[in-house]
Design a protein around this motif. Sequence first.
Motif, PDB file in Angstrom:
ATOM      1  N   LEU A  50       0.819  -1.214   0.000  1.00  0.00           N
ATOM      2  CA  LEU A  50       0.000   0.000   0.000  1.00  0.00           C
ATOM      3  C   LEU A  50       0.852   1.262   0.000  1.00  0.00           C
ATOM      4  N   LEU A  51       2.121   1.144   0.401  1.00  0.00           N
ATOM      5  CA  LEU A  51       2.955   2.334   0.468  1.00  0.00           C
ATOM      6  C   LEU A  51       3.351   2.814  -0.918  1.00  0.00           C
ATOM      7  N   ASP A  52       3.812   1.890  -1.759  1.00  0.00           N
ATOM      8  CA  ASP A  52       4.209   2.296  -3.111  1.00  0.00           C
ATOM      9  C   ASP A  52       3.194   1.887  -4.176  1.00  0.00           C
ATOM     10  N   GLU A  53       2.029   1.346  -3.741  1.00  0.00           N
ATOM     11  CA  GLU A  53       0.939   0.947  -4.639  1.00  0.00           C
ATOM     12  C   GLU A  53       1.441   0.023  -5.755  1.00  0.00           C
ATOM     13  N   THR A  54       2.110  -1.031  -5.329  1.00  0.00           N
ATOM     14  CA  THR A  54       2.557  -2.062  -6.259  1.00  0.00           C
ATOM     15  C   THR A  54       1.818  -3.359  -5.948  1.00  0.00           C
ATOM     16  N   THR A  55       1.636  -4.191  -6.964  1.00  0.00           N
ATOM     17  CA  THR A  55       0.911  -5.454  -6.808  1.00  0.00           C
ATOM     18  C   THR A  55       1.607  -6.542  -7.613  1.00  0.00           C
ATOM     19  N   ILE A  56       1.729  -7.719  -7.015  1.00  0.00           N
ATOM     20  CA  ILE A  56       2.139  -8.907  -7.757  1.00  0.00           C
ATOM     21  C   ILE A  56       0.978  -9.891  -7.694  1.00  0.00           C
ATOM     22  N   ALA A  57       0.849 -10.730  -8.705  1.00  0.00           N
ATOM     23  CA  ALA A  57      -0.317 -11.619  -8.778  1.00  0.00           C
ATOM     24  C   ALA A  57       0.048 -12.885  -9.529  1.00  0.00           C
ATOM     25  N   ASN A  58      -0.779 -13.920  -9.360  1.00  0.00           N
ATOM     26  CA  ASN A  58      -0.557 -15.174 -10.083  1.00  0.00           C
ATOM     27  C   ASN A  58      -1.156 -15.090 -11.491  1.00  0.00           C
ATOM     28  N   ASN A  59      -0.899 -16.110 -12.287  1.00  0.00           N
ATOM     29  CA  ASN A  59      -1.343 -16.098 -13.689  1.00  0.00           C
ATOM     30  C   ASN A  59      -2.858 -16.020 -13.810  1.00  0.00           C
ATOM     31  N   ARG A  60      -3.591 -16.678 -12.885  1.00  0.00           N
ATOM     32  CA  ARG A  60      -5.055 -16.658 -12.956  1.00  0.00           C
ATOM     33  C   ARG A  60      -5.583 -15.242 -12.850  1.00  0.00           C
ATOM     34  N   TRP A  61      -4.932 -14.395 -12.056  1.00  0.00           N
ATOM     35  CA  TRP A  61      -5.351 -13.004 -11.892  1.00  0.00           C
ATOM     36  C   TRP A  61      -5.240 -12.277 -13.231  1.00  0.00           C
TER      37      TRP A  61
ATOM     38  N   GLU B 109      -5.163 -13.718 -16.149  1.00  0.00           N
ATOM     39  CA  GLU B 109      -6.073 -14.390 -17.082  1.00  0.00           C
ATOM     40  C   GLU B 109      -7.470 -13.797 -17.005  1.00  0.00           C
ATOM     41  N   MET B 110      -7.929 -13.479 -15.779  1.00  0.00           N
ATOM     42  CA  MET B 110      -9.257 -12.874 -15.621  1.00  0.00           C
ATOM     43  C   MET B 110      -9.341 -11.539 -16.359  1.00  0.00           C
ATOM     44  N   LEU B 111      -8.246 -10.754 -16.288  1.00  0.00           N
ATOM     45  CA  LEU B 111      -8.239  -9.443 -16.939  1.00  0.00           C
ATOM     46  C   LEU B 111      -7.979  -9.547 -18.439  1.00  0.00           C
ATOM     47  N   GLY B 112      -7.594 -10.754 -18.901  1.00  0.00           N
ATOM     48  CA  GLY B 112      -7.373 -10.960 -20.331  1.00  0.00           C
ATOM     49  C   GLY B 112      -5.977 -10.572 -20.803  1.00  0.00           C
ATOM     50  N   TYR B 113      -5.037 -10.446 -19.855  1.00  0.00           N
ATOM     51  CA  TYR B 113      -3.681 -10.047 -20.223  1.00  0.00           C
ATOM     52  C   TYR B 113      -2.694 -11.182 -19.973  1.00  0.00           C
ATOM     53  N   GLU B 114      -1.611 -11.179 -20.720  1.00  0.00           N
ATOM     54  CA  GLU B 114      -0.453 -11.995 -20.402  1.00  0.00           C
ATOM     55  C   GLU B 114       0.412 -11.198 -19.424  1.00  0.00           C
ATOM     56  N   PRO B 115       1.120 -11.866 -18.481  1.00  0.00           N
ATOM     57  CA  PRO B 115       1.951 -11.119 -17.523  1.00  0.00           C
ATOM     58  C   PRO B 115       2.958 -10.205 -18.216  1.00  0.00           C
ATOM     59  N   GLU B 116       3.461 -10.620 -19.400  1.00  0.00           N
ATOM     60  CA  GLU B 116       4.463  -9.812 -20.089  1.00  0.00           C
ATOM     61  C   GLU B 116       3.889  -8.497 -20.621  1.00  0.00           C
ATOM     62  N   GLU B 117       2.550  -8.415 -20.750  1.00  0.00           N
ATOM     63  CA  GLU B 117       1.924  -7.202 -21.294  1.00  0.00           C
ATOM     64  C   GLU B 117       1.854  -6.071 -20.274  1.00  0.00           C
ATOM     65  N   VAL B 118       2.018  -6.383 -18.987  1.00  0.00           N
ATOM     66  CA  VAL B 118       1.932  -5.362 -17.937  1.00  0.00           C
ATOM     67  C   VAL B 118       3.349  -5.005 -17.514  1.00  0.00           C
ATOM     68  N   PRO B 119       3.770  -3.734 -17.640  1.00  0.00           N
ATOM     69  CA  PRO B 119       5.174  -3.348 -17.436  1.00  0.00           C
ATOM     70  C   PRO B 119       5.740  -3.731 -16.070  1.00  0.00           C
ATOM     71  N   GLY B 120       4.967  -3.629 -14.989  1.00  0.00           N
ATOM     72  CA  GLY B 120       5.524  -3.911 -13.682  1.00  0.00           C
ATOM     73  C   GLY B 120       4.463  -3.858 -12.601  1.00  0.00           C
ATOM     74  N   PRO B 121       4.881  -4.082 -11.330  1.00  0.00           N
ATOM     75  CA  PRO B 121       3.921  -4.089 -10.208  1.00  0.00           C
ATOM     76  C   PRO B 121       3.136  -2.797 -10.071  1.00  0.00           C
ATOM     77  N   GLU B 122       3.818  -1.628 -10.381  1.00  0.00           N
ATOM     78  CA  GLU B 122       3.089  -0.355 -10.281  1.00  0.00           C
ATOM     79  C   GLU B 122       1.971  -0.298 -11.312  1.00  0.00           C
ATOM     80  N   ALA B 123       2.289  -0.740 -12.531  1.00  0.00           N
ATOM     81  CA  ALA B 123       1.293  -0.715 -13.602  1.00  0.00           C
ATOM     82  C   ALA B 123       0.159  -1.688 -13.315  1.00  0.00           C
ATOM     83  N   LEU B 124       0.463  -2.802 -12.670  1.00  0.00           N
ATOM     84  CA  LEU B 124      -0.568  -3.793 -12.373  1.00  0.00           C
ATOM     85  C   LEU B 124      -1.589  -3.237 -11.389  1.00  0.00           C
TER      86      LEU B 124
END
Length: 875
Positions: A416-427, A429-444
């Motif tokens: 919550l301090l730097d508003e970054t998120t990491i997630a598993n592949n299913r997360w 998949e729900m949004l319809g993205y491949e992990p490589e399409e999201v630049p980083g934890p901040e963007a996620l």
Amino acid sequence: MNILILEDNTDDKLLLINYLKNTPLDFEYSHAPDKKSYLHLLRSEHFDLILSDYNIPGYDVEEAFTEARKIDHYIPFVIVSGVIEHEQAVRLVTELGISDFILKDNLKRLYDAITREIKSSETNRELDETQKRLREQNYRLRRAQKVAKLGDWAFDVKTGEITWSTELFHIYDRRVSEGPPSFDEMIGQYYQADEGYKLQQLVNKAINKAESYDLDLFVTTQKGIKCVHHIGTPEMDKDGVVTGLHGIIQDVSTQREMEVELSEKNKTIGVIADNINGVLLRYALFPDGTGKLLFITDAVEDIFGISKDEALRDDSLLWNRILDEDIKNMRASVLKAAQFKEDLDFVWRVRDNNNEIRHINGMGRPFEGENGEIIWNSLLLDVTEHYKLQENIIESEKRLDAAITGANLGIWDSNLLDETTIANNRWYEMLGYEPEEVPGPEALFALFIENIHPEDKPKIVEALDSIKEGEKQSFELILRVKNKSGDYFTILDKGQALEFDDNGKATHLIGTVLDITEQVQLENKLKESQFRLRMAVEGAKLGIWDSNIRDQTNIANERWYEMLGYSPEEVKEDSFTFFFSRVHPEDGKKIMDEIKAIEQGKKESFEEVVRVKHKSGEYITILDKGTALEFDEDGFVTRMIGTHLDITELVSTQRRLQRSLSEKELLIKEIHHRVKNNLAILAGLLELDIFTKGENPVLSDAISRIRSIGFVHELLYQTETMIDVDFKEYLNSYLKHIKKTYSIENIHIETEVLSGNINVNEAVPLGLLINELVTNSLKHGIPNGGNISIKLTNKDELENSHQFYYSDSGSGIDPEKLKKSTLGLELIKTLLSNLHADYELVTDKTFRLQAYFTPKERGAFGNPVKLEPNDEGSS
């Protein structure tokens, strides 16, 4: 490498530094001649190694070692001294924990000691980090289980012992102090008979046939009924025999209420011992291939179960403890290290006094002795717990992944301090993205917040603000989120605070995301369906009842009472008893017989018309329909539902219509009878005219046509519908008349008529058509005898389409005569037109007529029938 040298003698310091420069070590150093500078350097810089003199004026080496270990618990601390008693040096190493001691006049051991202790330090650090990571992962696993309401269990087939994770006690509302129940106790205490039997059968199947199971069951706890998702997997020995079961149980009550399939469980990771036992030893390999243990510490007894003295007397006692599969590789490693002067670092397995297998990590660097022998100063570490730790981590990760995958959960971890998120592949998949399409934890993190539906975004913002401010520690929200394709889907988002700052405010969240789009759609459809059903019931003015057949109780809607003139509050007794007390005595038995037949399994529904006494005292007529809904284990019905429809007015209207219909039928029969009689009178008058004035062909033809029409009305008088005519019977009557009228001894008439009736609108023109054809054949076609064929059949086997065929064996009609219009031919064409028939007429060398026509729905006077809807919309 950064080395701190604690030495008050400058010459000794230079001697030490010159020695180190002649070794392969890449190092930097700092020098401390006294306590003050030593403590300053120790607290201001990071050092990989401390080399200390034993005698420092005004400072004790044991105190210096203690201060160093306060800063870095694993930093190697080696004493390099000119004078130290052997017993005192051994005590410092074995009791205090100092890494090693080296005499200044024998510095050639220093390089080996440094490299060995640096490696030992790195190993200890790695083990400590591994344990720390395991504890953190174990904590996160427990938190994730709590958030996901997952508990894991294990069952030992041989002992019958059951183990539960903490979350299982929460799910079953059972005190942890009570311990897990036995399997029989769990079945009897928490499950209804049919649910428990189902679980018992699956567990037996899992044990006997090694089959996994996966199902939802309802449990009854102190806090009410819950729906739990069971997953069970057998564990087998090397012979394929099931030795135990393990699985997970998830509380899916919330998802069940929303028609959602969901949920998993996992086993808790076992606690790993923190202490690492180590043995110091010196071993020599002589040129002749023999070897000897020169030195070993007392810790050998903790690992091998052999005392220090026993090991020194006969070192084969140690090597005999090594497993046969490992001894060959161990010896090969020793010989290779001796030959190439390589570091020795390998792991082998030994069997201790308790017949248990331990993993031992041996480390040492060889050097050549004065007589050509190869000597190792080695450290033996008991890394059994480390190996178990790694195996448990891998197993735990596998089980956690299996639980998460099985539950179809998206897992997220947010700072919550730097508003970054990491997630598993299913997360993703729900949004319809491949992990490589999201630049980083901040963007996620930003992507998720940005894609939340505008109407739902305030909910998640408020929840996160409340957790950041310490007002809440968790949340559970239903949100609509837009995927990559632009479509919204619905999720159940759960979050739990994991870490907090000094003010108690959350800084770290973990949680799960479940796609509940289908459940929400089902729920909406159910609500819509219920609304439509309610509107349909209200529109149809149906009374609804729901009866328990065994205890003869009943519930009903307001319309049910309204039909009988009562409000629900006016009826004090059960509606089942109340209804049968109002049923007409002659009709009550009908209903009870129907219910009894359904109870006995002879039928599943009934429909009866019964009379029921209204509050006013008058009887109303009800259409009572009932259907079996639930059955017991023997297949007998225990519950029925049905409807009541007030058909009093309908029955009254039907009776009036029946009376009116009977009157009209009588009137129509009388009309047909009179028409037939009038036609007979007309034909008789014409025959009388012929009898008086002599033969008249025109009148004879007219009589024949009148009698043809009369036959139709005579048959209509005899039918129930007074619309349809049995044409086969008509044709037989007509031919009898022809035989009386004409001399047809040499005439053979063949007939084929379809079985069934035709409408009067077709019967009259068809009868007249046959009359014209037959009379023309008898007069002109075959006056001296011949054959006539008359057929009326279905066209292409279609019941509502007719094929008419007529022919005689005459020579046909002279083409010149056809050019002249005759009354008979015009009459034939007119009658075919009235039938709306397609026809083919062949007159060359023969006479044949083939026609096709389809009955038209017309009234008794040849007009199309127009059906008007009645007041209630039916025709």
